[in-house]
Design an enzyme around this catalytic site. Structure first.
Site, short mmCIF file in Angstrom:
data_model
loop_
_atom_site.label_atom_id
_atom_site.label_comp_id
_atom_site.label_asym_id
_atom_site.label_seq_id
_atom_site.Cartn_x
_atom_site.Cartn_y
_atom_site.Cartn_z
N GLY A 116 0.83 -1.21 0.00
CA GLY A 116 0.00 0.00 0.00
C GLY A 116 0.86 1.25 0.00
O GLY A 116 0.53 2.24 0.64
N ASP A 150 -2.04 -7.37 -5.72
CA ASP A 150 -3.14 -7.33 -4.76
C ASP A 150 -2.74 -8.24 -3.60
O ASP A 150 -2.57 -9.46 -3.80
CB ASP A 150 -4.42 -7.85 -5.44
CG ASP A 150 -5.62 -7.89 -4.51
OD1 ASP A 150 -5.44 -7.80 -3.28
OD2 ASP A 150 -6.74 -8.04 -5.02
N TYR A 152 -13.52 -3.16 10.14
CA TYR A 152 -12.15 -2.61 10.24
C TYR A 152 -11.58 -2.83 11.65
O TYR A 152 -10.42 -3.23 11.81
CB TYR A 152 -12.23 -1.13 9.89
CG TYR A 152 -10.92 -0.38 9.83
CD1 TYR A 152 -10.08 -0.48 8.72
CD2 TYR A 152 -10.53 0.47 10.87
CE1 TYR A 152 -8.90 0.24 8.65
CE2 TYR A 152 -9.36 1.20 10.81
CZ TYR A 152 -8.54 1.08 9.70
OH TYR A 152 -7.37 1.80 9.63
N ALA A 195 -10.68 -6.43 12.05
CA ALA A 195 -9.45 -6.74 11.29
C ALA A 195 -8.22 -6.19 12.01
O ALA A 195 -7.19 -6.86 12.12
CB ALA A 195 -9.55 -6.18 9.88
N LYS A 196 -8.33 -4.95 12.50
CA LYS A 196 -7.16 -4.31 13.14
C LYS A 196 -6.85 -4.97 14.49
O LYS A 196 -5.69 -5.04 14.90
CB LYS A 196 -7.40 -2.81 13.29
CG LYS A 196 -7.42 -2.05 11.95
CD LYS A 196 -6.19 -2.31 11.11
CE LYS A 196 -5.97 -1.27 10.03
NZ LYS A 196 -4.84 -1.64 9.15
P1 NAP Z 1 -4.53 5.15 2.02
O1 NAP Z 1 -4.07 6.55 1.80
O2 NAP Z 1 -5.92 4.79 1.63
O3 NAP Z 1 -3.50 4.17 1.31
C1 NAP Z 1 -3.70 2.78 1.32
C2 NAP Z 1 -3.01 2.18 0.11
O4 NAP Z 1 -3.25 0.76 0.14
C3 NAP Z 1 -3.60 2.71 -1.21
O5 NAP Z 1 -2.57 3.07 -2.09
C4 NAP Z 1 -4.38 1.52 -1.71
O6 NAP Z 1 -4.47 1.42 -3.12
C5 NAP Z 1 -3.56 0.35 -1.18
N1 NAP Z 1 -4.30 -0.90 -1.23
C6 NAP Z 1 -5.62 -1.10 -0.97
N2 NAP Z 1 -5.96 -2.37 -1.17
C7 NAP Z 1 -4.83 -3.01 -1.57
C8 NAP Z 1 -4.55 -4.35 -1.94
N3 NAP Z 1 -5.50 -5.30 -1.94
N4 NAP Z 1 -3.28 -4.66 -2.31
C9 NAP Z 1 -2.32 -3.71 -2.34
N5 NAP Z 1 -2.53 -2.42 -1.99
C10 NAP Z 1 -3.78 -2.08 -1.61
O7 NAP Z 1 -4.39 4.72 3.56
P2 NAP Z 1 -3.47 5.28 4.75
O8 NAP Z 1 -4.26 6.26 5.51
O9 NAP Z 1 -2.12 5.63 4.24
O10 NAP Z 1 -3.41 3.97 5.67
C11 NAP Z 1 -2.35 3.02 5.59
C12 NAP Z 1 -2.58 1.95 6.64
O11 NAP Z 1 -2.64 2.55 7.93
C13 NAP Z 1 -3.87 1.18 6.47
O12 NAP Z 1 -3.68 -0.16 6.84
C14 NAP Z 1 -4.80 1.86 7.44
O13 NAP Z 1 -5.85 1.01 7.84
C15 NAP Z 1 -3.85 2.19 8.56
N6 NAP Z 1 -4.30 3.30 9.41
C16 NAP Z 1 -4.51 4.54 8.91
C17 NAP Z 1 -4.95 5.56 9.75
C18 NAP Z 1 -5.21 6.97 9.26
O14 NAP Z 1 -5.68 7.81 10.06
N7 NAP Z 1 -4.92 7.32 8.03
C19 NAP Z 1 -5.17 5.30 11.10
C20 NAP Z 1 -4.96 4.02 11.57
C21 NAP Z 1 -4.51 3.02 10.72
P3 NAP Z 1 -5.74 2.04 -3.90
O15 NAP Z 1 -5.65 3.51 -3.70
O16 NAP Z 1 -5.54 1.61 -5.31
O17 NAP Z 1 -6.95 1.45 -3.22
#
Ligand code: NAP
Length: 253
Positions: free
Chosen positions: A13, A63, A154, A157-158
Site C-alpha cells: 500500500g 493485490d 475494520y 481486522a485491526k
Molecule cells: P490510504 O491513503 O488509503 O493508502 C492505502 C493504500 O493501500 C492505497 O494506495 C491503496 O491502493 C492500497 N491498497 C488497498 N488495497 C490493496 C490491496 N488489496 N493490495 C495492495 N494495496 C492495496 O491509507 P493510509 O491512511 O495511508 O493507511 C495506511 C494503513 O494505515 C492502512 O492499513 C490503514 O488502515 C492504517 N491506518 C490509517 C490511519 C489513518 O488515520 N490514516 C489510522 C490508523 C490506521 P488504492 O488507492 O488503489 O486502493
C-alpha cells in the site's frame, strides 16, 4: 548514518499516504525498497522520489489478498533487489457502515485486504527472513482496534492483526525475526480525507476538531508513523517483539 545498509524492505500500500512515507523513510535509512500497491504505475512517483534522493527502489503491482500475485511479487523482489527481510503490512481499505447496514462484501473486503493480505505477505516473506536469520515485520493496526462506531469490520481486522502480530513474534523469534504492530490514531491521508468527505464534513474543520482533542494538539502525519516503523525495522530493535505501539499523540484513541 544508516545501521541497515543492505536490507531489502517490502512496503505494501505504498503508492500513497502512510505507506509512501514509510517507503521513503526506509530508503533514507539505507534499505532497498519494493514499493508495492495494487497499481504498479501509481507506485512510480514514490520510486522516483526515492531514486532522486539517491536510494534504490522498484515498483511492484500486486493485490495483497491474492496468493498468486503475492508469491509472484515476492519472487520478483528477491530477484531484483535481493531477499526481503523487512516487511511492512500497510495496505488497507475502509468499508465503513453501521452493523445493520454492513454488507457481506463490506466485511469480506476489509478482512481480505488487512488480515488475509498480511497473512499471505508474511507467509511469502518469512521464508527469506528465516533463511537469513533476520527479519522485521511491522503490521499496521489502528486505534480503531479498541472499537469505533461504524467500523465493525475494520476494528475486527485491526484487532485481529494484533493477535497475528503476537503469534508471529512467538513463532518467528527463534529465527531472528521480530514482529510488531503500530496502531496509528488520526493520520492525515487520502483515507481520512475520503472519510470526512463521505460523512459531509470539511476536512480542514475535521482536522482542527480532532486536533483539539489530541493531547499533543495536532493531527498525525504519515512521517510520524514512518519514524516508528524506522525504529521497529532497525537492527537495534531486535529485542522489541510482539508489541503494539499506539502512535496517536496521546495515550488513547
Ligand atoms: P490510504 O491513503 O488509503 O493508502 C492505502 C493504500 O493501500 C492505497 O494506495 C491503496 O491502493 C492500497 N491498497 C488497498 N488495497 C490493496 C490491496 N488489496 N493490495 C495492495 N494495496 C492495496 O491509507 P493510509 O491512511 O495511508 O493507511 C495506511 C494503513 O494505515 C492502512 O492499513 C490503514 O488502515 C492504517 N491506518 C490509517 C490511519 C489513518 O488515520 N490514516 C489510522 C490508523 C490506521 P488504492 O488507492 O488503489 O486502493
Amino acid at each position: 548514518m544508516s545501521d541497515s545498509p543492505t536490507r531489502v524492505a517490502v512496503v505494501t500500500g505504498a503508492a500513497r499516504g502512510i505507506g509512501a512515507a514509510v517507503a521513503q523513510r526506509l530508503a533514507a535509512d539505507g534499505m532497498a525498497v519494493a514499493v508495492l500497491d495494487l497499481d504498479e504505475a501509481a507506485c512510480k512517483p514514490v520510486v522516483d522520489a526515492i531514486t532522486d534522493a539517491g536510494g534504490r527502489a522498484v515498483a511492484v503491482g500486486a493485490d495483497v489478498s491474492d496468493s498468486a500475485q503475492v508469491e509472484a511479487a515476492v519472487a520478483r523482489v528477491a530477484a531484483e533487489l535481493g531477499p526481503p527481510t523487512v516487511l511492512v503490512n500497510n495496505a488497507g481499505v475502509l468499508r465503513d457502515n453501521l452493523l445493520f447496514k454492513m454488507s457481506e462484501s463490506d466485511w469480506d473486503t476489509v478482512m481480505d485486504v488487512h488480515l488475509r493480505g498480511a497473512f499471505l505477505m508474511s507467509k511469502a516473506v518469512q521464508a527469506h527472513m528465516t533463511a537469513q536469520r533476520f527479519g522485521r515485520i511491522v503490521n499496521l493496526s489502528s486505534t480503531s482496534a479498541l472499537g469505533n462506531r461504524g467500523q465493525a469490520n475494520y476494528s475486527a481486522a485491526k484487532a485481529g492483526l494484533q493477535g497475528f502480530t503476537k503469534t508471529l513474534a512467538i513463532e518467528l523469534g527463534p529465527f531472528g525475526v521480530t514482529v510488531n504492530a503500530i496502531g496509528p490514531g488520526f493520520i492525515v491521508t487520502e483515507m481520512t480525507k475520503t472519510t470526512a468527505e463521505r460523512v459531509g464534513v470539511d476536512f480542514e474543520q475535521a482536522k482542527a476538531q480532532i486536533a483539539a482533542e489530541i493531547p499533543v494538539r495536532r493531527p498525525g502525519m504519515p512521517e510520524d508513523i514512518a519514524h516508528t516503523v524506522s525504529f521497529l525495522a532497525s537492527e537495534g530493535a531486535g529485542y522489541v517483539s510482539g508489541q503494539v505501539i499506539y502512535v496517536a499523540g496521546g495515550p488513547k484513541a
